[in-house]
Design a protein around this motif. Structure first.
Motif, mmCIF file in Angstrom:
data_model
loop_
_atom_site.group_PDB
_atom_site.id
_atom_site.type_symbol
_atom_site.label_atom_id
_atom_site.label_comp_id
_atom_site.label_asym_id
_atom_site.label_seq_id
_atom_site.Cartn_x
_atom_site.Cartn_y
_atom_site.Cartn_z
ATOM 1 N N ASP A 78 33.243 45.687 46.065
ATOM 2 C CA ASP A 78 34.097 44.499 46.018
ATOM 3 C C ASP A 78 35.570 44.805 45.760
ATOM 4 O OD1 ASP A 78 31.757 43.153 46.378
ATOM 5 O OD2 ASP A 78 31.544 42.540 44.272
ATOM 6 N N PHE A 79 35.856 45.877 45.030
ATOM 7 C CA PHE A 79 37.222 46.145 44.578
ATOM 8 C C PHE A 79 38.091 46.666 45.714
ATOM 9 C CE2 PHE A 79 39.834 48.630 41.206
ATOM 10 C CZ PHE A 79 40.853 47.712 41.307
ATOM 11 N N VAL A 80 37.712 47.805 46.288
ATOM 12 C CA VAL A 80 38.431 48.427 47.399
ATOM 13 C C VAL A 80 37.384 48.994 48.354
ATOM 14 C CG1 VAL A 80 40.004 50.264 48.121
ATOM 15 C CG2 VAL A 80 40.432 49.047 45.965
ATOM 16 N N VAL B 212 43.446 46.144 48.315
ATOM 17 C CA VAL B 212 42.874 45.888 46.995
ATOM 18 C C VAL B 212 42.465 44.418 46.895
ATOM 19 C CG1 VAL B 212 43.292 45.907 44.502
ATOM 20 C CG2 VAL B 212 44.334 47.667 45.967
ATOM 21 N N ASN B 213 41.265 44.182 46.418
ATOM 22 C CA ASN B 213 40.823 42.814 46.151
ATOM 23 C C ASN B 213 41.400 42.412 44.797
ATOM 24 O OD1 ASN B 213 39.417 40.467 45.364
ATOM 25 N ND2 ASN B 213 37.600 41.057 46.527
ATOM 26 N N TRP B 214 42.498 41.680 44.814
ATOM 27 C CA TRP B 214 43.238 41.408 43.582
ATOM 28 C C TRP B 214 42.525 40.428 42.664
ATOM 29 C CZ3 TRP B 214 46.656 44.731 42.137
ATOM 30 C CH2 TRP B 214 47.307 45.505 43.117
ATOM 31 N N MET B 215 41.618 39.625 43.197
ATOM 32 C CA MET B 215 40.823 38.755 42.330
ATOM 33 C C MET B 215 39.862 39.582 41.475
ATOM 34 S SD MET B 215 41.760 35.668 42.450
ATOM 35 C CE MET B 215 40.340 34.945 41.587
ATOM 36 N N VAL B 216 39.250 40.597 42.101
ATOM 37 C CA VAL B 216 38.377 41.500 41.342
ATOM 38 C C VAL B 216 39.204 42.285 40.332
ATOM 39 C CG1 VAL B 216 36.847 43.502 41.497
ATOM 40 C CG2 VAL B 216 36.692 41.676 43.194
ATOM 41 N N ALA B 217 40.396 42.737 40.775
ATOM 42 C CA ALA B 217 41.277 43.473 39.858
ATOM 43 C C ALA B 217 41.630 42.622 38.645
ATOM 44 C CB ALA B 217 42.546 43.899 40.594
ATOM 45 N N VAL C 257 40.829 43.681 34.778
ATOM 46 C CA VAL C 257 41.889 43.819 33.780
ATOM 47 C C VAL C 257 41.671 42.856 32.619
ATOM 48 C CG1 VAL C 257 44.364 43.509 33.354
ATOM 49 C CG2 VAL C 257 43.589 44.702 35.416
ATOM 50 N N THR C 258 41.208 41.653 32.923
ATOM 51 C CA THR C 258 40.919 40.691 31.857
ATOM 52 C C THR C 258 39.863 41.231 30.903
ATOM 53 O OG1 THR C 258 41.463 38.818 33.297
ATOM 54 C CG2 THR C 258 40.119 38.355 31.353
#
Length: 333
Positions: free
Chosen positions: A245-247, A297-302, A306-307
């Motif tokens: 899912d991420f990259v 990059v899937n920024w929602m997954v990122a 990070v959260t």
């Protein structure tokens, strides 16, 4: 020694081994997600390879264990209940993040849990701020280093093989990726199993079984076995998040991710510095993704990752604090 204290020691050792087991399946993705996602190796083969090399890595050194066991608080000044509550805080938080498929840090979780239980027992002043600052600084800096090396390594590969056909390149790197994944699994063992070794040894010093902080052989073997068994159990939710899912990764990307991550982790472990294998490898994946393009990059997954990183230490500390407050009247001595 009072019988109740011995019972608490047994509970601490059991909880630490359970934490190590959970750490194994929680962090399986660190070693094998990229090689599974690129189909460099079968899922079953990747898991058993990771389990075996996690075991070997865990047996190599105890420098990280000493940093965890002595860097947060004096083992001789705490109780078994403090250690038990800290471990439970880490276990509960790991299970929560595993359920939601978030690759949070088991290292952050155990440190947060211990900090919370120590504060509940003796207040903020009991913490070793110099050692804690060193530990947290390394945990923050290591992902940045991982992202940097992932980016640079990937750019270098692009330049070196710029005239090579993609099909042949990926075919060759699929084989090389098995080697890099094996090194990554070994490095994971040198870093993560040692946190539990440090916690158990801390409890043994607190109980009086050990006069000085030195990890016994049976503790090394017990933690290594627990980590290996947990790794063999797999961690499919987090593998999906990190590996798919991420990259989106090809074998050459996975090779760069695993090599960069293993280099950072092994270097830190050799110096006795506790890194988060989760943070390092996901940051390396980010660096590799950015070397392609920002949209890779899937920024929602990122954002979700990070959260989880940001809240892990305070969340585990809160659970560790509450665990001590709730359990100490019944089990504490």
């Amino acid at each position: 020694m009072p019988e109740a204290t011995l019972v608490l020691l047994v509970l601490v050792v059991g909880a630490a081994l359970i934490f190590d087991y959970i750490n194994g399946f929680h962090d399986t993705a660190n070693a094998i997600a990229t090689c599974v996602s690129t189909r460099a190796i079968s899922v079953r083969g990747a898991i058993f390879m990771a389990a075996g090399l996690n075991f070997l890595g865990a047996m190599i050194s105890t420098k990280v264990a000493a940093t965890i066991g002595k860097g947060i608080v004096d083992a001789s000044s705490i109780t078994q209940m403090v250690v038990l509550a800290g471990i439970l805080g880490a276990i509960i938080w790991n299970l929560i993040t595993w359920y939601y498929g978030l690759p949070s840090s088991s290292s952050h979780a155990i440190i947060g849990g211990l900090v919370g239980s120590v504060i509940a027992h003796a207040g903020v002043g009991a913490l070793h701020w110099a050692g804690l600052k060193k530990i947290i600084t390394v945990l923050i800096v290591s992902p940045i280093v991982g992202a940097f090396f992932g980016f640079v390594f990937m750019v270098a590969m692009f330049w070196i093989f710029r005239n090579t056909a993609p099909y042949g390149l990926n075919k060759n790197f699929r084989k090389l990726q098995i080697v890099s994944a094996a090194v990554m699994a070994f490095s994971h063992g040198t870093a993560d199993a040692q946190k539990s070794m440090g916690v158990i040894t801390m409890a043994l010093v607190s109980y009086g079984t050990l006069a000085t902080f030195e990890v016994p052989t049976w503790v090394k073997i017990g933690c290594a076995v627990a980590m290996a068994l947990g790794t063999a159990a797999g961690g499919w939710r987090i593998i999906k998040t990190v590996g798919h899912d991420f990259v989106k990764l090809q074998p050459i990307h996975g090779f760069c991710v695993e090599t960069a991550s293993a280099g950072v982790i092994l270097g830190a472990s050799a110096m006795g510095l506790p890194t988060s294998t989760t943070h390092v490898i996901t940051s390396a994946i980010l660096g590799v993704g950015l070397s392609k393009r920002i949209s890779a990059v899937n920024w929602m997954v990122a954002y979700r990752i990070v959260t989880a990183w940001i809240i892990t230490i305070p969340a585990a500390a809160t659970v560790g604090y509450l665990g001590y407050i709730i359990l100490n009247p019944f089990l504490g001595r």
